[in-house]
Design a protein around this motif. Sequence first.
Motif, PDB file in Angstrom:
ATOM      1  N   ILE A  30       0.836  -1.208   0.000  1.00  0.00           N
ATOM      2  CA  ILE A  30       0.000   0.000   0.000  1.00  0.00           C
ATOM      3  C   ILE A  30       0.867   1.252   0.000  1.00  0.00           C
ATOM      4  N   VAL A  31       1.880   1.300   0.863  1.00  0.00           N
ATOM      5  CA  VAL A  31       2.745   2.486   0.912  1.00  0.00           C
ATOM      6  C   VAL A  31       3.490   2.654  -0.409  1.00  0.00           C
ATOM      7  N   PHE A  32       4.048   1.570  -0.944  1.00  0.00           N
ATOM      8  CA  PHE A  32       4.769   1.611  -2.214  1.00  0.00           C
ATOM      9  C   PHE A  32       3.858   2.091  -3.344  1.00  0.00           C
ATOM     10  N   SER A  33       2.667   1.500  -3.442  1.00  0.00           N
ATOM     11  CA  SER A  33       1.727   1.848  -4.506  1.00  0.00           C
ATOM     12  C   SER A  33       1.249   3.288  -4.370  1.00  0.00           C
ATOM     13  N   HIS A  34       0.951   3.690  -3.148  1.00  0.00           N
ATOM     14  CA  HIS A  34       0.489   5.057  -2.919  1.00  0.00           C
ATOM     15  C   HIS A  34       1.573   6.067  -3.305  1.00  0.00           C
ATOM     16  N   ALA A  35       2.815   5.792  -2.889  1.00  0.00           N
ATOM     17  CA  ALA A  35       3.910   6.710  -3.216  1.00  0.00           C
ATOM     18  C   ALA A  35       4.085   6.817  -4.732  1.00  0.00           C
ATOM     19  N   SER A  36       3.968   5.707  -5.435  1.00  0.00           N
ATOM     20  CA  SER A  36       4.077   5.739  -6.895  1.00  0.00           C
ATOM     21  C   SER A  36       2.945   6.549  -7.506  1.00  0.00           C
ATOM     22  N   LEU A  37       1.747   6.346  -7.004  1.00  0.00           N
ATOM     23  CA  LEU A  37       0.595   7.090  -7.509  1.00  0.00           C
ATOM     24  C   LEU A  37       0.766   8.590  -7.256  1.00  0.00           C
ATOM     25  N   ASP A  38       1.215   8.947  -6.068  1.00  0.00           N
ATOM     26  CA  ASP A  38       1.466  10.357  -5.765  1.00  0.00           C
ATOM     27  C   ASP A  38       2.483  10.958  -6.730  1.00  0.00           C
ATOM     28  N   ARG A  39       3.532  10.219  -7.016  1.00  0.00           N
ATOM     29  CA  ARG A  39       4.592  10.751  -7.876  1.00  0.00           C
ATOM     30  C   ARG A  39       4.146  10.861  -9.323  1.00  0.00           C
ATOM     31  N   ILE A  40       3.208  10.031  -9.730  1.00  0.00           N
ATOM     32  CA  ILE A  40       2.619  10.194 -11.062  1.00  0.00           C
ATOM     33  C   ILE A  40       1.963  11.569 -11.160  1.00  0.00           C
ATOM     34  N   PHE A  41       1.331  12.006 -10.074  1.00  0.00           N
ATOM     35  CA  PHE A  41       0.634  13.293 -10.057  1.00  0.00           C
ATOM     36  C   PHE A  41       1.530  14.451  -9.617  1.00  0.00           C
ATOM     37  N   GLY A  42       2.826  14.191  -9.422  1.00  0.00           N
ATOM     38  CA  GLY A  42       3.773  15.253  -9.116  1.00  0.00           C
ATOM     39  C   GLY A  42       3.998  15.545  -7.648  1.00  0.00           C
ATOM     40  N   TYR A  43       3.472  14.705  -6.763  1.00  0.00           N
ATOM     41  CA  TYR A  43       3.667  14.900  -5.326  1.00  0.00           C
ATOM     42  C   TYR A  43       4.847  14.065  -4.862  1.00  0.00           C
ATOM     43  N   GLY A  44       5.955  14.728  -4.611  1.00  0.00           N
ATOM     44  CA  GLY A  44       7.157  14.021  -4.183  1.00  0.00           C
ATOM     45  C   GLY A  44       7.385  14.137  -2.694  1.00  0.00           C
ATOM     46  N   LEU A  45       8.526  13.636  -2.256  1.00  0.00           N
ATOM     47  CA  LEU A  45       8.920  13.772  -0.857  1.00  0.00           C
ATOM     48  C   LEU A  45       9.111  15.254  -0.545  1.00  0.00           C
ATOM     49  N   LYS A  46       8.794  15.640   0.683  1.00  0.00           N
ATOM     50  CA  LYS A  46       8.723  17.055   1.036  1.00  0.00           C
ATOM     51  C   LYS A  46       9.996  17.587   1.681  1.00  0.00           C
ATOM     52  N   PHE A  47      10.293  18.846   1.376  1.00  0.00           N
ATOM     53  CA  PHE A  47      11.299  19.612   2.098  1.00  0.00           C
ATOM     54  C   PHE A  47      10.599  20.332   3.238  1.00  0.00           C
TER      55      PHE A  47
END
Length: 119
Positions: free
Chosen positions: A85-102
């Motif tokens: 779930i975490v892996f899939s969610h992170a991939s989905l977020d990155r498809i939409f441009g949401y990366g790890l935060k500063f």
Amino acid sequence: MATLLKLEELFMFLLGIYLFSLLDYSWWWFLGLILTPDIGMLGYLWGKKVGAIGYNLFHHKGWAIAIYLMGSYLSLPLCQLIGIIVFSHASLDRIFGYGLKFDKGFKYTHLGEIGNANE
């Protein structure tokens, strides 16, 4: 390059779906849990730095893979599910441009700034 990265993330999302299909859970579990890593955004209630740490902990693929592998090694389907779930969610977020935060704020990510820079 952005399209290539999004395509790579799409394939990682599809890998997550495939790995989920190997588990003995109904599909509604995947659909019901896919947004749960966003609970990490609650850290922003305590400021930008805590928010970035919380968000990144719940969206880091390294942790997701480690949890999944631990679950595979120890035969713990729940750990495998959490990792997927975490892996899939992170991939989905990155498809939409949401990366790890500063810690400058939510819109500042490793993929660049989210939204219009003039806002």
